[in-house]
Enzyme design. Structure first.
Site, PDB file in Angstrom:
ATOM      1  N   ASP A  31      33.701  45.223   1.310  1.00  0.00           N
ATOM      2  CA  ASP A  31      34.054  46.422   1.572  1.00  0.00           C
ATOM      3  C   ASP A  31      34.300  46.567   3.038  1.00  0.00           C
ATOM      4  OD1 ASP A  31      33.491  49.548   0.027  1.00  0.00           O
ATOM      5  OD2 ASP A  31      33.646  49.416   2.260  1.00  0.00           O
ATOM      6  N   HIS A 100      37.429  50.505  -9.329  1.00  0.00           N
ATOM      7  CA  HIS A 100      36.765  49.236  -8.625  1.00  0.00           C
ATOM      8  C   HIS A 100      35.345  49.576  -9.056  1.00  0.00           C
ATOM      9  CE1 HIS A 100      37.471  52.463  -5.795  1.00  0.00           C
ATOM     10  NE2 HIS A 100      36.209  52.265  -5.316  1.00  0.00           N
TER      11      HIS A 100
END
Ligand code: 5GP
Ligand code: ZN
Length: 118
Positions: A31, A100
């Site tokens: 991320d 996700h």
């Protein structure tokens, strides 16, 4: 593949990412704005918008992702455990509309809280 989808572009390699794993079903990358020492996104290659858009044909893919999570966590040194988060829809805090799974662990992960941090 959706041409205006950020994660489809990352999967296609058009936008760079720090990939830690990929295979024919999923891509896993860091991320960009990590909320813990380890903060990965497990992203199916197929453009599925959210959990609200799953149907029975995705059953094998979702099972595959569930089994992959502990393997990736172990590879990342998260022997102690990890957290998974799936934000669904604007009301669930979803920002990128390509399904996700957040995988979080290590330092910076708050206890058992469910506060909106991700
Ligand atoms: P959501 O709120 O949709 O579940 O989470 C989307 C996540 O994608 C956020 O945690 C955000 O930091 C991450 N993200 C947004 N843009 C990018 C990007 O360009 N690259 C990477 N690696 N992550 C991104
Ligand atoms: Zn997409």
């Amino acid at each position: 593949m959706s041409t205006d989808c950020l994660f489809c572009k990352i999967i296609a390699g058009d936008i760079p990412s720090e990939q830690v794993y990929h295979d024919e079903h999923v891509v896993v990358f860091k991320d960009i704005n990590p909320k813990a020492q380890v903060h990965l996104l497990i992203v199916p290659r197929e453009h599925i918008i959210s959990l609200n858009h799953l149907d029975a044909k995705h059953d094998d893919l979702m099972t595959y992702c569930m089994h992959l999570l502990p393997k990736i966590a172990k590879e990342q040194g998260l022997e102690d455990g990890f957290r998974t988060v799936i934000n669904t829809g604007a009301g669930g805090g979803q920002i990128v509309f390509h399904l996700h799974i957040h995988l979080l662990g290590g330092e910076g992960l708050s206890g058992a809280g469910f506060s909106r941090a991700i």
